[in-house]
Structure formats: C-alpha cells, structure tokens
Design a protein around this motif. Sequence first.
Motif, PDB file in Angstrom:
ATOM      1  N   LEU B  56     -10.208  -4.967  11.971  1.00 12.73           N
ATOM      2  CA  LEU B  56     -11.300  -4.000  12.190  1.00 12.73           C
ATOM      3  C   LEU B  56     -11.051  -3.131  13.426  1.00 12.73           C
ATOM      4  N   ARG B  57     -10.627  -3.766  14.520  1.00 13.49           N
ATOM      5  CA  ARG B  57     -10.407  -2.976  15.748  1.00 13.49           C
ATOM      6  C   ARG B  57      -9.265  -1.995  15.566  1.00 13.49           C
ATOM      7  N   LEU B  58      -8.281  -2.346  14.733  1.00 11.71           N
ATOM      8  CA  LEU B  58      -7.160  -1.436  14.486  1.00 11.71           C
ATOM      9  C   LEU B  58      -7.584  -0.276  13.586  1.00 11.71           C
ATOM     10  N   VAL B  59      -8.478  -0.565  12.650  1.00  9.34           N
ATOM     11  CA  VAL B  59      -9.026   0.503  11.804  1.00  9.34           C
ATOM     12  C   VAL B  59      -9.825   1.476  12.674  1.00  9.34           C
ATOM     13  N   ARG B  60     -10.663   0.928  13.564  1.00  2.02           N
ATOM     14  CA  ARG B  60     -11.445   1.770  14.481  1.00  2.02           C
ATOM     15  C   ARG B  60     -10.521   2.684  15.274  1.00  2.02           C
ATOM     16  N   ARG B  61      -9.469   2.061  15.833  1.00  2.00           N
ATOM     17  CA  ARG B  61      -8.519   2.822  16.653  1.00  2.00           C
ATOM     18  C   ARG B  61      -7.849   3.906  15.818  1.00  2.00           C
ATOM     19  N   HIS B  62      -7.418   3.546  14.624  1.00  2.00           N
ATOM     20  CA  HIS B  62      -6.722   4.507  13.773  1.00  2.00           C
ATOM     21  C   HIS B  62      -7.629   5.693  13.429  1.00  2.00           C
ATOM     22  N   VAL B  63      -8.854   5.390  13.060  1.00  2.91           N
ATOM     23  CA  VAL B  63      -9.798   6.440  12.675  1.00  2.91           C
ATOM     24  C   VAL B  63     -10.105   7.341  13.873  1.00  2.91           C
ATOM     25  N   GLY B  81      -0.967   3.750   1.972  1.00  2.00           N
ATOM     26  CA  GLY B  81      -1.763   2.966   1.025  1.00  2.00           C
ATOM     27  C   GLY B  81      -2.837   2.162   1.735  1.00  2.00           C
ATOM     28  N   SER B  82      -2.487   1.595   2.871  1.00  2.36           N
ATOM     29  CA  SER B  82      -3.461   0.823   3.639  1.00  2.36           C
ATOM     30  C   SER B  82      -4.592   1.725   4.119  1.00  2.36           C
ATOM     31  N   VAL B  83      -4.233   2.903   4.636  1.00  2.00           N
ATOM     32  CA  VAL B  83      -5.252   3.852   5.107  1.00  2.00           C
ATOM     33  C   VAL B  83      -6.179   4.241   3.956  1.00  2.00           C
ATOM     34  N   ARG B  84      -5.599   4.463   2.780  1.00  2.00           N
ATOM     35  CA  ARG B  84      -6.410   4.931   1.652  1.00  2.00           C
ATOM     36  C   ARG B  84      -7.223   3.827   0.995  1.00  2.00           C
ATOM     37  N   HIS B  85      -6.652   2.650   0.899  1.00  2.00           N
ATOM     38  CA  HIS B  85      -7.305   1.627   0.071  1.00  2.00           C
ATOM     39  C   HIS B  85      -7.867   0.444   0.850  1.00  2.00           C
ATOM     40  N   GLN B  86      -7.553   0.352   2.149  1.00  2.00           N
ATOM     41  CA  GLN B  86      -8.039  -0.815   2.881  1.00  2.00           C
ATOM     42  C   GLN B  86      -8.998  -0.476   4.016  1.00  2.00           C
ATOM     43  N   HIS B  87      -8.810   0.680   4.647  1.00  2.79           N
ATOM     44  CA  HIS B  87      -9.600   0.951   5.848  1.00  2.79           C
ATOM     45  C   HIS B  87     -11.106   0.976   5.588  1.00  2.79           C
ATOM     46  N   GLU B  97     -20.918   1.261   7.907  1.00  6.30           N
ATOM     47  CA  GLU B  97     -20.857   2.313   6.886  1.00  6.30           C
ATOM     48  C   GLU B  97     -20.351   3.634   7.487  1.00  6.30           C
ATOM     49  N   ARG B  98     -20.715   3.889   8.747  1.00  2.00           N
ATOM     50  CA  ARG B  98     -20.300   5.141   9.383  1.00  2.00           C
ATOM     51  C   ARG B  98     -18.769   5.158   9.534  1.00  2.00           C
ATOM     52  N   LEU B  99     -18.228   4.047   9.992  1.00  3.53           N
ATOM     53  CA  LEU B  99     -16.773   3.943  10.131  1.00  3.53           C
ATOM     54  C   LEU B  99     -16.107   4.091   8.761  1.00  3.53           C
ATOM     55  N   ALA B 100     -16.726   3.502   7.744  1.00  2.00           N
ATOM     56  CA  ALA B 100     -16.160   3.575   6.396  1.00  2.00           C
ATOM     57  C   ALA B 100     -16.045   5.019   5.923  1.00  2.00           C
ATOM     58  N   SER B 101     -17.093   5.814   6.161  1.00  2.00           N
ATOM     59  CA  SER B 101     -17.008   7.192   5.672  1.00  2.00           C
ATOM     60  C   SER B 101     -16.040   8.018   6.526  1.00  2.00           C
ATOM     61  N   LEU B 102     -15.963   7.722   7.817  1.00  2.00           N
ATOM     62  CA  LEU B 102     -14.954   8.388   8.651  1.00  2.00           C
ATOM     63  C   LEU B 102     -13.543   8.022   8.176  1.00  2.00           C
ATOM     64  N   ALA B 103     -13.364   6.742   7.847  1.00  2.00           N
ATOM     65  CA  ALA B 103     -12.059   6.281   7.369  1.00  2.00           C
ATOM     66  C   ALA B 103     -11.682   6.990   6.072  1.00  2.00           C
ATOM     67  N   GLU B 104     -12.669   7.178   5.199  1.00  2.00           N
ATOM     68  CA  GLU B 104     -12.400   7.885   3.945  1.00  2.00           C
ATOM     69  C   GLU B 104     -12.004   9.336   4.216  1.00  2.00           C
TER      70      GLU B 104
END
Lengths: 484, 258
Positions: B56-63, B81-87, B97-104
């Motif tokens: 999760l912290r790595l997804v936050r950082r990436h986004v 693939g990880s960015v598209r299908h896992q983040h 949910e906010r992070l999820a839509s930013l990740a998308e």
Amino acid sequence: MTETFLGMPATAPAGVGNLRGDEPFPVAARRALADAQLRRNLRHATGTIRAKSAAVIGEVPDWPELRAAGRAIKSDTMARLPELLEQLEAAVTAAGGTVHWATDAVEANRIVTDLVRATGADRVMKVKSMATQEIGLNEALEAAGIEPVETDLAELIVQLGRDRPSHILVPAIHRNRAEIREVFLREMPGVDPALTDEPAALAAAARRHLRATFLSTKVAVSGANFAVAETGTLAVVESEGNGRMCLTLPETLITVMGIEKVIPTWDDLGVFLQLLPRASTGERMNPYTSMWTGVTPGDGPQQVHLVLLDNGRSAVLADEVGRQALHCIRCSACLNVCPVYERTGGHAYGSVYPGPIGAVLSPQLTGVEENASLPYASSLCGACFDACPVMIDIPSVLVHLRARHVAEQRAARRTPSAEAVAMAAAAYTMDHPRLYAAAQRAAGLGRIAGRALPPPLNGWTASRDVPAAPPQTFRQWWSERSRS
Amino acid sequence: MRIALFVTCLADTLFPEAAKATVRLLERLGHQVLFPEEQTCCGQMHVNTGYPDDALRLVRRHVRTFAPYDVVVAPSGSCVGSVRHQHAMVARRAGDERLASLAEEVARHTYELSELLVDVLGVTDVGAYYPHRVTYHPTCHSLRMIRVGDRPLRLLREVRGLDLVELPQAEQCCGFGGTFAVKNADTSTAMLADKMRHVLATRADVCTAGDASCLMHIGGGLSRLRAGVRTVHLAEILASTEAGRAGERTGRTEGVAR
C-alpha cells in the motif's frame, strides 16, 4: 440484528475425502519432475488436447460472447444460490425425486451409504464424478461392505491400478497405453492374456468387463454437470456411453452434486453445452448428454435421489474475491494450458482438484492453512485465465489467497515470519528513496561473485546464475548526467 | 512530448542499460524524458507474495510520484501490468477509494515502451540498426496482462540488419514468476529448461523481451549453460544505431561468448 452468532460457514472436514495432500506442493512436485516418463505422457497429452481445443474454439465466431454469457449466468447463480437450490429441490421433489442436503463429506457419505443399504445391494456402479472423489465415497462404501465399480474407462484404470486420478477430465492422463495394458492384465478378472496395448483392444477389454456389471447392478451413483432449477433436470455430459448405462439401467439412481452446479433455467444449459465440450475435450459436441427429471414410471430408475453437497462451498461463497472459483464447470482447460501442471501432473496438487483451478478451489474448501502451498504453485502467467470458458480470474484469486495465508499466519504467530520481516523491511526501504538508493549501492558492493546464494535464495542459484552488479545504478547515471 | 520514465526497481538496480537505452531512444525521437527521483518500486513483488498491506505504501508513493505527469513509460510489461491491474485493487482493499481512483488515473497514462512507441508516438521504425539474429520472447505479463500483442515484433521488423526468428512455443512461461522461482525452484527450473531449449533451437545470437525480469531468468539459465546466447532488452535493440552501436556494449546477462 439476530443475537445468535451464526459464525462463518464450515470448511470441508479433515480425515475424510480427497482434498488434502500428504505433503506440500514443492515436495510432491520434485518427485513428479524426476519422472521422465510422466513428463513425456503429460506433455504429449496436454499438447494434443490444447491443439484440438484451439481448433474447434476457433470455429466459433461468438466465443468471447459465449464466455461472457457463461460468466454472467454463474455470477447470477452465486448471487442467489439459496433461492435457486430451494427451487431445484421443489422441482426435483415434484417430479418424484428425493432431495437430501449434506453439510459435508461425512454426512454425504452416510446419506449415500444408507440409501444403498436400504436397497439391499452390495455393489454400485459409478459414472465418473468429481464430487464423489472429493468426499471419498468409494472408501466409505467399501468400509460399509459395498463394492463401488467405476465405469468411466479412465476411472476404471485408476481404480484397478489402485492409483489416484491426475486430471479432471482425463484421470489416467499420466498413464500411457503400455502401462494401462499392464494394469488390465494384472487386475481385470478374466482378461485375455494376449491383450495388446492397442487402444481399441484395451477399450474392448474394459467393455467386456463392464457389460456384466451394467446388467447385474441395481444401484448407480452419479455426479451432475448441471442441475436446472426451474425444471429439476439433472445433466451428465460424457464421451463413452458408460454414463448413459448407469443413468438408465439401474433401479435406483443416486446423484451427488456440489451445490454450485445449479443453473437457473433450461436456456442457460444452451450456453454451457456449447462452452464445455470445446473447452474440455476439444470436441464440437460431446458424444453423450444425458438428462433426467425425477422419475418416469416404467422407464429408467424408479428411485431417484439427489444429494446436495456443501463441504466447504458456503465458505467459498463467503469470500467475495474467491467465490468465482465456484463458477468452474470442470472442463480442465486451465490444466491443459498450465505450464506448472504440464510438468508436475495432478498428484503434486494433493487434492482431487489439480491444476490452476485446484490451486484456488482446494485451499478455499479446506481452509487456506490446510492447503497453504497450493496458492503459490503458479508463476501467475495467466494462461489459465485466458483459457477458462467462464472467465474465472484464477491469477487474481491465487494472489488473494496468498494474502489470506499471510494474514492468517500473522494472526497465528507470536513473532512474524522471516519472509514477513523481509517484506516489511523492503517496503519501508522502498518508501524512503535515500534509504533505497543506499540499499542499491550496498547490494552492488556486497554482491557475491560466485554461484551460491544462502537459503532460500539457493533455490535460484541451483540452476541459474545471478546477474552481475552494474558499475552504477540508473539513478546514479541519471544524476551524474543531469549534473554535467 | 514530455515523458516521465518509470524505471522499475529491477532495471534501476540491476539492468540500468535497459533504462538508459529507453532514455536515449526517446530523446533520439525528439522527446524530453523526465525522471522523477521519488519513485522506487510498484510493489508487485509484495502483492504477488501475499503482502498487499505492505504494498500500500508503495502504491501511495507511486501514485504521488507519477500523478503530475501526462505520459509515463516503463521498459517492463510486468510493472505496467501491476500499475494497471493491482494498484487500484490494493487501494480498495485498504478502503482508500480516493487513492484507487488516482491510481486508475495514473494507470490510464502509463505505457509499456512498445505501446508508447506504436500507439502514442505513432512510430514503428525508430531508426535502429542491430545486425544480429534475434528471437523474441513475449513474456506472460506483456502478452496476457497488458496485451502488447505484436507491437514489439512490428518494431523489431523495422530494425535494420536484424534477422528476426520465431521462437517455438513462444507464449509459454519461462518459469520466473517472481518468488515462484525460489518457492518452487524445481518446477521453475523445469519450465526454464524447455524455454532455453526453444531459444537454442532458433540458433539466435540474442533473445530479447520487454521485461528485464524474464530476461534475468532466461539469461541466468543460459549463462549457466555457457550457451553463448545473449539476453538483451528490447529497448537496447531499439536504441542501437549504426553510429552508436549502443547495443554492442550491453547485454550484461549474456553467457561466456563462444
């Protein structure tokens, strides 16, 4: 809100049935990998089925739409499973059948054993059935003094050889015809000693052996590929005609069916009867599709029973991500394309459900901890997801089950595992770019020149070299370049 | 065009040539490459090994790192693939949910190299020169997770001097699978053995792919065999020119030359 805590649905009980292996996957796989004959048999068989299946799927212009329809029907079914099962029960009962509900393998075995005893028979014939393999029905019947006779050719080979099935659709996939001939000569009563290993000769020997059983046995046990809720119709799809014999000749027919096999309407059957044969045997249509609805006076079995089996399925249904494993129509397409299955065969998975679908279904039925090595028995290459005719996202479920395993381990242990510590440390480091850069430099400096890394990384260096460290990382290069 | 480079932790640490080649190639095509230095890892290893909470912290950082950019490129189908299908999945699992839509949003602008070249920049002839017999391994995540299709092959076919040979059973996994290669080392090795057999059957000098991870696996096996076949990232081939002969200096995972 109710004051009674109903708890989580129970998983399949231990000590009965065939959902758990004796050893973890990597250990069982190692033995299978060392068997060159087994690997040749598997490569040949899966390669042949793959090619056949790809060819006939290529003929269907609306295959993607059919898959989507299959998935939609299954999702709808799972969303209202209790209602559909009650509808099925009412329809079967109205047609003169009797419905029994079995919480688990123990109960299902007891119900079937009691039903057979009530007929006075000491032998039953069986059409191939994954559900009865799952619950260990043959063992339960034998313990009660009742002889079960498998009538599916491959199941017969497995039964006579005191072997275990290795494939959902082709249980004897791990045997070649020379091995089958040996089993027949050794175990089949009255077999011609001059029997050759020609497929036709082997099939003829099995046919002669089974014909006497078909004509003299009064009870049959079957599985079901589908059960139509609106009509109470049960369906068995097969290739050899042995199933048709079992379903029509005896006086009593007992069907054991996982509760996920119900489908809402007769029309839905049309989707699955197109999907199943092409995805499984690579045939446009399977040779025999038998359907029966309750009892028809004077025609076919006059006592018809349906045992609805849970055995952990409600627990699977309770997992929002994992429940799609219940969509499985047991076509085995995922086994035939899986590079792991192709090299290890089905026995390495321990459970009666091998391959990718087994790796997601078995741990959910038993509880992840009791099949903890299976979610890791995949390289996540995704071939199974592409091949699945009802679009089960097996890689995502595997990853989800790994997370469940880690979470359960974390809850159960006082101290975190070495892996958990390493993962947390890596995530922390990677969340701090300066620490991360320092770790990169340290890795570069500390890299061992040579072949062996310490455990568990020696799993890598046993067969592969470690890349040499570059003189500088990309970010070092970038920062030098930006400065100049 | 301004393009942010998502270098991926593996290329950054062990295969910088692939990342450097990506930079050189895009600059040669007239684009500006930016390298946001706050980036580290997409977290796929954590997710795939069962540690989505740590990821999760790595997804936050990436986004956070890549949200400001309109176009992001990575020389790895697997990390894309990880960015598209896992983040987004990791974010939703944590109830963010906010992070999820930013990740998308970030995922929509993130491309694997061959996708960027063919779909966004509209180029298949990148002006490369690479006089070698080459076979292409599609890698599972490029092939099935993000479906790059024949884009890498279309790019390779335009490379001058390059003799492209088909890899038998190309779509079969090489057996890497991240921690699978360690947790199920024997099965992984059996899969690798078949992949190497097919690579050798092509009599190619070079096996290429869009993922450094799979090349590390195949290259690690070929090196042990002393097979004399090099593994070279697709970006390095595309960055090579007659003038620079950049590709000649690269391919560190190769075995000892014949």
